[in-house]
Design a protein around this motif. Structure first.
Motif, PDB file in Angstrom:
ATOM      1  N   VAL A 284       0.807  -1.127  -0.041  1.00  0.00           N
ATOM      2  CA  VAL A 284       0.182  -0.028   0.102  1.00  0.00           C
ATOM      3  C   VAL A 284       0.874   1.282  -0.125  1.00  0.00           C
ATOM      4  O   VAL A 284       0.535   2.175  -0.592  1.00  0.00           O
ATOM      5  CB  VAL A 284      -1.121   0.023   1.067  1.00  0.00           C
ATOM      6  CG1 VAL A 284      -1.745   1.341   1.241  1.00  0.00           C
ATOM      7  CG2 VAL A 284      -1.922  -1.177   1.049  1.00  0.00           C
ATOM      8  N   ALA A 285       1.980   1.288   0.730  1.00  0.00           N
ATOM      9  CA  ALA A 285       2.810   2.456   0.727  1.00  0.00           C
ATOM     10  C   ALA A 285       3.495   2.518  -0.647  1.00  0.00           C
ATOM     11  O   ALA A 285       3.721   3.721  -1.010  1.00  0.00           O
ATOM     12  CB  ALA A 285       3.990   2.231   1.989  1.00  0.00           C
ATOM     13  N   ILE A 286       3.660   1.223  -1.357  1.00  0.00           N
ATOM     14  CA  ILE A 286       4.472   1.477  -2.541  1.00  0.00           C
ATOM     15  C   ILE A 286       3.288   1.920  -3.488  1.00  0.00           C
ATOM     16  O   ILE A 286       3.839   2.944  -4.324  1.00  0.00           O
ATOM     17  CB  ILE A 286       4.909   0.074  -3.109  1.00  0.00           C
ATOM     18  CG1 ILE A 286       6.094  -0.367  -2.143  1.00  0.00           C
ATOM     19  CG2 ILE A 286       5.364   0.054  -4.579  1.00  0.00           C
ATOM     20  CD1 ILE A 286       6.609  -1.915  -2.291  1.00  0.00           C
ATOM     21  N   LEU A 287       2.159   1.576  -3.371  1.00  0.00           N
ATOM     22  CA  LEU A 287       1.058   2.154  -4.445  1.00  0.00           C
ATOM     23  C   LEU A 287       0.908   3.744  -4.451  1.00  0.00           C
ATOM     24  O   LEU A 287       0.639   4.439  -5.146  1.00  0.00           O
ATOM     25  CB  LEU A 287      -0.035   1.351  -4.205  1.00  0.00           C
ATOM     26  CG  LEU A 287      -0.148   0.031  -4.914  1.00  0.00           C
ATOM     27  CD1 LEU A 287      -1.408  -0.787  -4.368  1.00  0.00           C
ATOM     28  CD2 LEU A 287      -0.241   0.226  -6.165  1.00  0.00           C
ATOM     29  N   ARG A 288       0.901   4.140  -3.099  1.00  0.00           N
ATOM     30  CA  ARG A 288       0.542   5.393  -2.833  1.00  0.00           C
ATOM     31  C   ARG A 288       1.707   6.347  -2.627  1.00  0.00           C
ATOM     32  O   ARG A 288       1.647   7.539  -2.617  1.00  0.00           O
ATOM     33  CB  ARG A 288      -0.117   5.284  -1.330  1.00  0.00           C
ATOM     34  CG  ARG A 288      -1.074   4.530  -1.375  1.00  0.00           C
ATOM     35  CD  ARG A 288      -2.685   5.065  -1.202  1.00  0.00           C
ATOM     36  NE  ARG A 288      -3.520   4.294  -1.145  1.00  0.00           N
ATOM     37  CZ  ARG A 288      -4.531   3.956  -2.138  1.00  0.00           C
ATOM     38  NH1 ARG A 288      -4.031   4.708  -3.423  1.00  0.00           N
ATOM     39  NH2 ARG A 288      -5.610   3.310  -2.016  1.00  0.00           N
ATOM     40  N   SER A 289       2.885   5.993  -2.890  1.00  0.00           N
ATOM     41  CA  SER A 289       4.291   6.675  -3.153  1.00  0.00           C
ATOM     42  C   SER A 289       4.113   8.077  -3.957  1.00  0.00           C
ATOM     43  O   SER A 289       3.684   8.016  -4.947  1.00  0.00           O
ATOM     44  CB  SER A 289       5.399   5.962  -3.259  1.00  0.00           C
ATOM     45  OG  SER A 289       6.676   6.581  -3.539  1.00  0.00           O
ATOM     46  N   ALA A 290       4.736   9.162  -3.623  1.00  0.00           N
ATOM     47  CA  ALA A 290       4.549  10.287  -4.294  1.00  0.00           C
ATOM     48  C   ALA A 290       5.967  10.235  -5.462  1.00  0.00           C
ATOM     49  O   ALA A 290       5.995  10.960  -6.353  1.00  0.00           O
ATOM     50  CB  ALA A 290       4.886  11.417  -3.419  1.00  0.00           C
ATOM     51  N   ARG A 291       6.697   8.980  -5.205  1.00  0.00           N
ATOM     52  CA  ARG A 291       7.645   8.902  -6.380  1.00  0.00           C
ATOM     53  C   ARG A 291       7.176   8.812  -7.749  1.00  0.00           C
ATOM     54  O   ARG A 291       8.077   8.915  -8.636  1.00  0.00           O
ATOM     55  CB  ARG A 291       8.616   7.755  -5.729  1.00  0.00           C
ATOM     56  CG  ARG A 291       9.535   7.866  -4.606  1.00  0.00           C
ATOM     57  CD  ARG A 291      10.519   6.782  -4.298  1.00  0.00           C
ATOM     58  NE  ARG A 291      10.916   7.171  -3.003  1.00  0.00           N
ATOM     59  CZ  ARG A 291      11.780   6.165  -2.553  1.00  0.00           C
ATOM     60  NH1 ARG A 291      12.108   5.026  -3.180  1.00  0.00           N
ATOM     61  NH2 ARG A 291      12.372   6.239  -1.408  1.00  0.00           N
ATOM     62  N   TRP A 292       5.933   8.124  -7.748  1.00  0.00           N
ATOM     63  CA  TRP A 292       5.484   7.897  -9.177  1.00  0.00           C
ATOM     64  C   TRP A 292       5.219   8.972  -9.634  1.00  0.00           C
ATOM     65  O   TRP A 292       5.299   9.161 -11.109  1.00  0.00           O
ATOM     66  CB  TRP A 292       4.218   7.013  -9.074  1.00  0.00           C
ATOM     67  CG  TRP A 292       4.414   5.774  -8.316  1.00  0.00           C
ATOM     68  CD1 TRP A 292       3.869   5.611  -7.329  1.00  0.00           C
ATOM     69  CD2 TRP A 292       5.287   4.686  -8.388  1.00  0.00           C
ATOM     70  NE1 TRP A 292       4.051   4.183  -6.782  1.00  0.00           N
ATOM     71  CE2 TRP A 292       5.178   3.764  -7.627  1.00  0.00           C
ATOM     72  CE3 TRP A 292       6.123   4.474  -9.584  1.00  0.00           C
ATOM     73  CZ2 TRP A 292       5.850   2.689  -7.575  1.00  0.00           C
ATOM     74  CZ3 TRP A 292       6.917   3.476  -9.519  1.00  0.00           C
ATOM     75  CH2 TRP A 292       6.826   2.298  -8.602  1.00  0.00           C
ATOM     76  N   ALA A 293       5.127  10.242  -9.157  1.00  0.00           N
ATOM     77  CA  ALA A 293       4.906  11.528 -10.081  1.00  0.00           C
ATOM     78  C   ALA A 293       6.339  12.201 -10.393  1.00  0.00           C
ATOM     79  O   ALA A 293       6.258  12.872 -11.285  1.00  0.00           O
ATOM     80  CB  ALA A 293       4.349  12.536  -9.059  1.00  0.00           C
ATOM     81  N   ALA A 294       7.338  11.630  -9.986  1.00  0.00           N
ATOM     82  CA  ALA A 294       8.588  12.362 -10.406  1.00  0.00           C
ATOM     83  C   ALA A 294       9.064  12.180 -11.909  1.00  0.00           C
ATOM     84  O   ALA A 294       8.677  11.405 -12.246  1.00  0.00           O
ATOM     85  CB  ALA A 294       9.770  11.717  -9.614  1.00  0.00           C
TER      86      ALA A 294
END
Length: 176
Positions: free
Chosen positions: A166-176
Protein backbone atom coordinates in the motif's frame (compact mmCIF):
# COMPACT_ATOMS: atom_id res chain seq x y z
CA UNK A 1 -18.05 -52.51 0.21
CA UNK A 2 -18.75 -48.85 0.98
CA UNK A 3 -21.07 -49.89 3.79
CA UNK A 4 -18.26 -51.97 5.32
CA UNK A 5 -16.94 -50.19 8.48
CA UNK A 6 -13.37 -51.28 7.65
CA UNK A 7 -13.58 -49.39 4.34
CA UNK A 8 -14.50 -46.13 6.10
CA UNK A 9 -11.70 -46.35 8.65
CA UNK A 10 -9.00 -47.64 6.25
CA UNK A 11 -8.28 -50.56 8.56
CA UNK A 12 -9.20 -53.47 6.32
CA UNK A 13 -6.66 -56.18 5.48
CA UNK A 14 -5.97 -54.75 2.03
CA UNK A 15 -5.88 -51.08 3.05
CA UNK A 16 -2.78 -48.91 3.33
CA UNK A 17 -1.67 -47.82 6.80
CA UNK A 18 -3.40 -44.73 8.12
CA UNK A 19 -2.15 -41.51 6.60
CA UNK A 20 -0.28 -39.11 8.79
CA UNK A 21 -2.21 -36.03 9.72
CA UNK A 22 -1.10 -33.08 7.64
CA UNK A 23 0.49 -30.35 9.69
CA UNK A 24 -1.09 -26.97 9.22
CA UNK A 25 1.42 -24.30 8.24
CA UNK A 26 2.26 -21.62 10.77
CA UNK A 27 2.22 -17.95 9.97
CA UNK A 28 0.94 -16.20 6.87
CA UNK A 29 1.49 -16.92 3.19
CA UNK A 30 3.99 -14.62 1.42
CA UNK A 31 5.60 -14.35 -2.00
CA UNK A 32 9.43 -14.29 -1.85
CA UNK A 33 11.42 -12.65 -4.64
CA UNK A 34 14.71 -10.91 -5.44
CA UNK A 35 15.58 -7.56 -6.96
CA UNK A 36 18.59 -7.02 -9.27
CA UNK A 37 20.81 -6.12 -6.30
CA UNK A 38 20.24 -9.62 -4.86
CA UNK A 39 18.16 -8.31 -1.95
CA UNK A 40 15.36 -10.63 -0.92
CA UNK A 41 11.86 -9.33 -0.24
CA UNK A 42 8.40 -10.66 0.57
CA UNK A 43 4.87 -9.45 -0.01
CA UNK A 44 1.81 -10.82 1.80
CA UNK A 45 -0.22 -13.06 -0.49
CA UNK A 46 -3.37 -11.20 0.49
CA UNK A 47 -2.08 -8.03 -1.22
CA UNK A 48 -1.10 -9.71 -4.48
CA UNK A 49 -3.54 -9.65 -7.37
CA UNK A 50 -1.49 -11.75 -9.80
CA UNK A 51 2.01 -13.06 -10.53
CA UNK A 52 2.95 -13.42 -14.19
CA UNK A 53 5.93 -13.75 -16.48
CA UNK A 54 5.69 -11.61 -19.57
CA UNK A 55 7.87 -11.12 -22.63
CA UNK A 56 9.46 -7.64 -22.57
CA UNK A 57 7.72 -6.71 -25.83
CA UNK A 58 4.32 -6.95 -24.07
CA UNK A 59 5.35 -3.99 -21.88
CA UNK A 60 4.62 -0.82 -23.84
CA UNK A 61 7.07 2.01 -23.08
CA UNK A 62 5.43 5.39 -22.45
CA UNK A 63 7.44 8.60 -23.04
CA UNK A 64 7.75 11.43 -20.50
CA UNK A 65 6.90 9.41 -17.38
CA UNK A 66 8.87 8.61 -14.26
CA UNK A 67 12.10 6.73 -15.02
CA UNK A 68 10.96 4.15 -12.46
CA UNK A 69 8.24 3.01 -14.86
CA UNK A 70 9.03 0.51 -17.59
CA UNK A 71 5.71 1.12 -19.35
CA UNK A 72 2.23 -0.37 -19.35
CA UNK A 73 0.93 -3.92 -19.54
CA UNK A 74 -2.49 -5.36 -20.30
CA UNK A 75 -3.46 -7.52 -17.31
CA UNK A 76 -6.74 -9.32 -18.07
CA UNK A 77 -8.09 -6.37 -20.06
CA UNK A 78 -6.85 -3.74 -17.63
CA UNK A 79 -3.97 -1.40 -18.52
CA UNK A 80 -1.49 -1.37 -15.62
CA UNK A 81 1.76 0.52 -15.07
CA UNK A 82 4.86 -1.68 -14.73
CA UNK A 83 7.58 -0.43 -12.38
CA UNK A 84 11.14 -1.58 -11.75
CA UNK A 85 10.77 -2.41 -8.04
CA UNK A 86 14.52 -2.58 -7.42
CA UNK A 87 15.08 0.88 -8.86
CA UNK A 88 12.08 2.19 -6.90
CA UNK A 89 13.70 0.89 -3.70
CA UNK A 90 17.06 2.47 -4.57
CA UNK A 91 18.98 -0.20 -6.51
CA UNK A 92 21.65 1.32 -8.74
CA UNK A 93 21.33 -1.52 -11.25
CA UNK A 94 18.37 -1.36 -13.61
CA UNK A 95 16.27 -4.43 -14.27
CA UNK A 96 17.47 -6.05 -17.48
CA UNK A 97 14.73 -6.30 -20.08
CA UNK A 98 17.08 -8.23 -22.38
CA UNK A 99 15.66 -11.64 -21.46
CA UNK A 100 12.86 -13.89 -22.66
CA UNK A 101 10.49 -13.07 -19.77
CA UNK A 102 10.18 -10.58 -16.94
CA UNK A 103 8.62 -11.61 -13.62
CA UNK A 104 5.85 -9.22 -12.61
CA UNK A 105 3.92 -9.04 -9.34
CA UNK A 106 0.63 -7.13 -9.64
CA UNK A 107 -0.48 -5.54 -6.36
CA UNK A 108 -3.78 -3.79 -5.78
CA UNK A 109 -5.37 -1.54 -3.20
CA UNK A 110 -8.77 0.17 -3.56
CA UNK A 111 -8.97 -0.27 -7.34
CA UNK A 112 -5.40 0.97 -7.87
CA UNK A 113 -3.22 -1.68 -9.47
CA UNK A 114 0.53 -1.57 -10.12
CA UNK A 115 2.76 -4.26 -11.61
CA UNK A 116 6.15 -4.58 -9.92
CA UNK A 117 8.89 -6.04 -12.13
CA UNK A 118 11.41 -8.10 -10.13
CA UNK A 119 14.59 -9.95 -11.03
CA UNK A 120 13.39 -13.41 -10.02
CA UNK A 121 10.68 -15.03 -7.94
CA UNK A 122 11.51 -17.63 -5.31
CA UNK A 123 7.94 -18.74 -4.62
CA UNK A 124 5.28 -18.82 -1.93
CA UNK A 125 6.29 -19.48 1.68
CA UNK A 126 4.64 -19.47 5.08
CA UNK A 127 6.27 -16.92 7.40
CA UNK A 128 5.53 -16.28 11.05
CA UNK A 129 4.56 -12.63 11.35
CA UNK A 130 5.27 -12.81 15.10
CA UNK A 131 8.99 -13.22 14.34
CA UNK A 132 9.29 -10.03 12.31
CA UNK A 133 11.82 -7.46 13.53
CA UNK A 134 12.26 -3.76 12.91
CA UNK A 135 14.55 -3.36 9.88
CA UNK A 136 18.18 -2.42 10.49
CA UNK A 137 20.80 -0.96 8.15
CA UNK A 138 18.16 0.00 5.60
CA UNK A 139 18.76 2.75 3.04
CA UNK A 140 16.63 5.84 3.72
CA UNK A 141 14.92 5.51 0.34
CA UNK A 142 13.71 1.99 1.20
CA UNK A 143 12.65 2.47 4.85
CA UNK A 144 9.17 3.97 4.23
CA UNK A 145 8.17 0.90 2.24
CA UNK A 146 9.14 -1.79 4.79
CA UNK A 147 6.97 -3.35 7.47
CA UNK A 148 9.89 -5.22 8.98
CA UNK A 149 12.28 -8.08 8.32
CA UNK A 150 13.01 -11.64 9.27
CA UNK A 151 16.61 -12.50 10.15
CA UNK A 152 17.65 -16.10 9.62
CA UNK A 153 20.60 -16.60 12.00
CA UNK A 154 21.07 -20.21 10.91
CA UNK A 155 21.65 -18.94 7.34
CA UNK A 156 24.40 -16.42 8.02
CA UNK A 157 22.03 -13.67 9.19
CA UNK A 158 20.23 -13.59 5.85
CA UNK A 159 17.51 -10.92 5.82
CA UNK A 160 14.11 -11.21 4.22
CA UNK A 161 12.41 -7.82 4.13
CA UNK A 162 8.63 -7.48 4.20
CA UNK A 163 7.33 -4.79 1.87
CA UNK A 164 4.23 -2.67 2.38
CA UNK A 165 2.45 -2.75 -0.99
CA UNK A 166 0.00 0.00 0.00
CA UNK A 167 2.87 2.39 0.81
CA UNK A 168 4.46 1.53 -2.56
CA UNK A 169 1.19 2.12 -4.44
CA UNK A 170 0.56 5.45 -2.69
CA UNK A 171 4.14 6.78 -2.99
CA UNK A 172 4.74 10.27 -4.34
CA UNK A 173 7.77 8.87 -6.25
CA UNK A 174 5.52 7.87 -9.14
CA UNK A 175 4.89 11.51 -9.99
CA UNK A 176 8.60 12.31 -10.44
Amino acid sequence: MIGNPDFLTARGPDQAPELQALESPEGELHLRFFTTSGDEFALPATGIKEVISVPPDRITPIPNVSPLLLGTLNVRGRVVWVADLGQFLGDATLLSTDRPEISVVAVEDQDTMLALAVDRIYGMVWLDIEEILMPTNVPDGMAPFLRGEWVFHNEGDRRLRLLDQVAILRSARWAA
